[in-house]
Structure formats: structure tokens, C-alpha cells
Design a protein around this motif. Structure first.
Motif, PDB file in Angstrom:
ATOM      1  N   THR A   1      15.132 -32.041  55.274  1.00  0.00           N
ATOM      2  CA  THR A   1      14.176 -32.521  56.173  1.00  0.00           C
ATOM      3  C   THR A   1      12.888 -32.482  55.417  1.00  0.00           C
ATOM      4  O   THR A   1      11.937 -33.419  55.541  1.00  0.00           O
ATOM      5  CB  THR A   1      14.111 -31.522  57.516  1.00  0.00           C
ATOM      6  N   ALA A   2      12.485 -31.454  54.487  1.00  0.00           N
ATOM      7  CA  ALA A   2      11.538 -31.197  53.785  1.00  0.00           C
ATOM      8  C   ALA A   2      11.337 -32.614  52.975  1.00  0.00           C
ATOM      9  O   ALA A   2      10.025 -33.141  52.738  1.00  0.00           O
ATOM     10  CB  ALA A   2      11.374 -29.951  53.172  1.00  0.00           C
ATOM     11  N   PHE A   3      12.300 -32.918  52.172  1.00  0.00           N
ATOM     12  CA  PHE A   3      12.330 -33.743  51.227  1.00  0.00           C
ATOM     13  C   PHE A   3      11.858 -35.208  51.708  1.00  0.00           C
ATOM     14  O   PHE A   3      11.017 -35.905  51.426  1.00  0.00           O
ATOM     15  CB  PHE A   3      13.499 -34.204  50.652  1.00  0.00           C
ATOM     16  N   PHE A   4      12.482 -35.512  52.821  1.00  0.00           N
ATOM     17  CA  PHE A   4      12.286 -36.848  53.616  1.00  0.00           C
ATOM     18  C   PHE A   4      10.935 -36.781  54.394  1.00  0.00           C
ATOM     19  O   PHE A   4      10.373 -38.057  54.871  1.00  0.00           O
ATOM     20  CB  PHE A   4      13.529 -37.312  54.619  1.00  0.00           C
ATOM     21  N   ALA A   5      10.370 -35.681  54.453  1.00  0.00           N
ATOM     22  CA  ALA A   5       8.834 -35.815  54.977  1.00  0.00           C
ATOM     23  C   ALA A   5       8.049 -36.006  53.627  1.00  0.00           C
ATOM     24  O   ALA A   5       6.825 -36.440  54.186  1.00  0.00           O
ATOM     25  CB  ALA A   5       8.550 -34.541  55.767  1.00  0.00           C
ATOM     26  N   SER A   6       8.354 -36.186  52.572  1.00  0.00           N
ATOM     27  CA  SER A   6       7.331 -36.106  51.518  1.00  0.00           C
ATOM     28  C   SER A   6       7.216 -37.506  51.217  1.00  0.00           C
ATOM     29  O   SER A   6       7.593 -38.605  51.842  1.00  0.00           O
ATOM     30  CB  SER A   6       8.292 -35.946  50.259  1.00  0.00           C
ATOM     31  N   GLU A   7       6.014 -37.971  50.404  1.00  0.00           N
ATOM     32  CA  GLU A   7       5.480 -39.197  50.517  1.00  0.00           C
ATOM     33  C   GLU A   7       6.447 -40.203  49.545  1.00  0.00           C
ATOM     34  O   GLU A   7       6.601 -41.225  49.880  1.00  0.00           O
ATOM     35  CB  GLU A   7       4.255 -39.034  49.593  1.00  0.00           C
ATOM     36  N   PRO A   8       7.006 -39.574  48.477  1.00  0.00           N
ATOM     37  CA  PRO A   8       7.948 -40.362  47.641  1.00  0.00           C
ATOM     38  C   PRO A   8       9.277 -40.952  48.676  1.00  0.00           C
ATOM     39  O   PRO A   8       9.707 -41.879  48.385  1.00  0.00           O
ATOM     40  CB  PRO A   8       8.507 -39.511  46.620  1.00  0.00           C
ATOM     41  N   ALA A   9       9.611 -40.044  49.667  1.00  0.00           N
ATOM     42  CA  ALA A   9      10.733 -40.528  50.279  1.00  0.00           C
ATOM     43  C   ALA A   9      10.288 -41.452  51.376  1.00  0.00           C
ATOM     44  O   ALA A   9      11.187 -42.460  51.563  1.00  0.00           O
ATOM     45  CB  ALA A   9      11.407 -39.177  51.023  1.00  0.00           C
ATOM     46  N   GLN A  10       9.143 -41.394  52.024  1.00  0.00           N
ATOM     47  CA  GLN A  10       8.758 -42.197  52.663  1.00  0.00           C
ATOM     48  C   GLN A  10       8.637 -43.630  52.294  1.00  0.00           C
ATOM     49  O   GLN A  10       8.728 -44.661  52.705  1.00  0.00           O
ATOM     50  CB  GLN A  10       7.554 -41.749  53.556  1.00  0.00           C
ATOM     51  N   ALA A  11       8.182 -43.810  51.169  1.00  0.00           N
ATOM     52  CA  ALA A  11       7.757 -44.984  50.342  1.00  0.00           C
ATOM     53  C   ALA A  11       9.142 -45.540  49.958  1.00  0.00           C
ATOM     54  O   ALA A  11       9.250 -46.749  49.994  1.00  0.00           O
ATOM     55  CB  ALA A  11       7.068 -44.530  49.041  1.00  0.00           C
ATOM     56  N   PHE A  12      10.148 -44.661  49.603  1.00  0.00           N
ATOM     57  CA  PHE A  12      11.559 -45.150  49.370  1.00  0.00           C
ATOM     58  C   PHE A  12      12.326 -45.903  50.698  1.00  0.00           C
ATOM     59  O   PHE A  12      12.657 -46.908  50.589  1.00  0.00           O
ATOM     60  CB  PHE A  12      12.559 -44.110  49.023  1.00  0.00           C
ATOM     61  N   VAL A  13      12.115 -45.138  51.709  1.00  0.00           N
ATOM     62  CA  VAL A  13      12.594 -45.523  53.057  1.00  0.00           C
ATOM     63  C   VAL A  13      11.863 -47.122  53.463  1.00  0.00           C
ATOM     64  O   VAL A  13      12.660 -47.931  53.940  1.00  0.00           O
ATOM     65  CB  VAL A  13      12.324 -44.836  54.134  1.00  0.00           C
ATOM     66  N   ALA A  14      10.670 -47.250  53.268  1.00  0.00           N
ATOM     67  CA  ALA A  14       9.896 -48.423  53.270  1.00  0.00           C
ATOM     68  C   ALA A  14      10.506 -49.385  52.548  1.00  0.00           C
ATOM     69  O   ALA A  14      10.617 -50.767  52.965  1.00  0.00           O
ATOM     70  CB  ALA A  14       8.530 -48.156  53.126  1.00  0.00           C
ATOM     71  N   LYS A  15      10.781 -49.348  51.263  1.00  0.00           N
ATOM     72  CA  LYS A  15      11.562 -50.307  50.369  1.00  0.00           C
ATOM     73  C   LYS A  15      12.722 -50.474  51.180  1.00  0.00           C
ATOM     74  O   LYS A  15      13.361 -51.751  50.851  1.00  0.00           O
ATOM     75  CB  LYS A  15      11.563 -49.500  48.992  1.00  0.00           C
TER      76      LYS A  15
ATOM     77  N   GLN B   1      14.180 -50.450  54.140  1.00  0.00           N
ATOM     78  CA  GLN B   1      14.150 -51.264  55.471  1.00  0.00           C
ATOM     79  C   GLN B   1      14.347 -52.501  55.444  1.00  0.00           C
ATOM     80  O   GLN B   1      15.294 -53.258  55.988  1.00  0.00           O
ATOM     81  CB  GLN B   1      12.953 -50.774  56.245  1.00  0.00           C
ATOM     82  N   PRO B   2      13.509 -53.410  54.702  1.00  0.00           N
ATOM     83  CA  PRO B   2      13.898 -54.976  54.521  1.00  0.00           C
ATOM     84  C   PRO B   2      15.133 -55.401  54.017  1.00  0.00           C
ATOM     85  O   PRO B   2      15.501 -56.479  54.324  1.00  0.00           O
ATOM     86  CB  PRO B   2      12.544 -55.310  53.732  1.00  0.00           C
ATOM     87  N   LEU B   3      15.823 -54.504  53.328  1.00  0.00           N
ATOM     88  CA  LEU B   3      17.107 -54.770  52.511  1.00  0.00           C
ATOM     89  C   LEU B   3      18.157 -54.699  53.750  1.00  0.00           C
ATOM     90  O   LEU B   3      19.176 -55.412  53.382  1.00  0.00           O
ATOM     91  CB  LEU B   3      17.374 -54.001  51.337  1.00  0.00           C
ATOM     92  N   LEU B   4      18.045 -54.066  54.561  1.00  0.00           N
ATOM     93  CA  LEU B   4      19.002 -53.706  55.670  1.00  0.00           C
ATOM     94  C   LEU B   4      19.177 -54.696  56.852  1.00  0.00           C
ATOM     95  O   LEU B   4      18.127 -55.306  57.216  1.00  0.00           O
ATOM     96  CB  LEU B   4      18.725 -52.253  56.300  1.00  0.00           C
ATOM     97  N   ALA B   5      20.374 -54.869  57.395  1.00  0.00           N
ATOM     98  CA  ALA B   5      20.639 -55.896  58.080  1.00  0.00           C
ATOM     99  C   ALA B   5      21.097 -55.026  59.371  1.00  0.00           C
ATOM    100  O   ALA B   5      22.254 -54.533  59.775  1.00  0.00           O
ATOM    101  CB  ALA B   5      21.947 -57.013  58.097  1.00  0.00           C
ATOM    102  N   GLY B   6      20.467 -54.699  60.340  1.00  0.00           N
ATOM    103  CA  GLY B   6      20.599 -53.680  61.466  1.00  0.00           C
ATOM    104  C   GLY B   6      20.397 -52.210  61.107  1.00  0.00           C
ATOM    105  O   GLY B   6      20.077 -52.048  60.195  1.00  0.00           O
ATOM    106  N   GLU B   7      20.998 -51.656  62.236  1.00  0.00           N
ATOM    107  CA  GLU B   7      20.863 -50.020  62.107  1.00  0.00           C
ATOM    108  C   GLU B   7      22.000 -49.487  61.151  1.00  0.00           C
ATOM    109  O   GLU B   7      23.307 -49.950  61.282  1.00  0.00           O
ATOM    110  CB  GLU B   7      20.874 -49.441  63.316  1.00  0.00           C
ATOM    111  N   SER B   8      21.912 -48.478  60.331  1.00  0.00           N
ATOM    112  CA  SER B   8      22.773 -47.984  59.587  1.00  0.00           C
ATOM    113  C   SER B   8      23.640 -46.758  60.454  1.00  0.00           C
ATOM    114  O   SER B   8      23.056 -46.486  61.637  1.00  0.00           O
ATOM    115  CB  SER B   8      22.195 -47.218  58.425  1.00  0.00           C
ATOM    116  N   GLN B   9      24.885 -46.469  60.249  1.00  0.00           N
ATOM    117  CA  GLN B   9      25.558 -45.704  60.790  1.00  0.00           C
ATOM    118  C   GLN B   9      25.703 -44.484  60.046  1.00  0.00           C
ATOM    119  O   GLN B   9      25.929 -44.344  58.878  1.00  0.00           O
ATOM    120  CB  GLN B   9      27.204 -46.308  60.914  1.00  0.00           C
TER     121      GLN B   9
END
Length: 101
Positions: free
Chosen positions: A64-78, A80-88
């Protein structure tokens, strides 16, 4: 280190973008994180746009702490556009085995 929190994710890339998704995942900022004990990227042999990710962390708090970090949030932003739909996602805690590489 002991894995106390983990999950499996199945992601489907936008058509023809599986290679980009794999490359991005393999460059994830969690890979050099000491609390991320398992990070395994796999893909479907039948559909190269379907990607599996297995993660194992020392604790849910560390994840949880890692995914709240700025590098993790920037990673998630990159990511999202590659994904087709929601991940399981499903929870999974690795208990043993051996690396294939």
C-alpha cells in the motif's frame, strides 16, 4: 524475506500492444523495492496481448505504501492507456517453488 501479501493479475493489452505492456511491467519501479519479493510477468502463448502478473510483498502495508508513492502513481498512469478494460485480480501468497530463469 517472507511473502505475507500477494496477488495475481490478468491484464489484457489494447490489440497489438502486448509487447509494450510487458516492457513497461518489466521496467516497473517496484522491481528494485526490497519489500517486493516476487514480481513475475508472464503472457499467454495463444494471445500475446494477455499478460499475467504475480506479485509478492513482505506485507500489505508495504504494498500500500509503495503504490501511494509518486513513482508508482506515474507508473500506473503509463500503464492505463495500454490496457483494454479492467484487469482481474485475485489474492495469492507465494509459498515456494523455483525461478525459471
Amino acid at each position: 524475506m517472507t511473502v505475507n501479501h500477494g496477488f495475481h493479475a490478468v491484464m489484457t493489452a489494447q490489440p497489438g500492444r502486448g509487447d509494450e505492456l510487458v516492457a513497461l511491467l518489466l521496467d516497473a519501479p517496484s522491481l528494485p523495492n526490497e519489500d517486493c519479493v516476487v514480481f513475475l510477468v508472464s503472457r499467454s502463448g495463444a494471445n500475446p496481448d494477455v499478460i499475467w502478473l504475480a506479485e509478492g510483498w513482505t506485507s500489505q502495508q508495504a504494498h500500500t505504501a509503495f503504490f501511494a508513492s509518486e513513482p508508482a502513481q506515474a507508473f500506473v498512469a503509463k500503464l492505463q492507456p495500454l490496457l483494454a478494460g479492467e484487469s482481474q485480480y485475485s489474492d495469492a501468497v507465494p509459498v515456494g517453488g523455483k525461478p525459471a530463469f
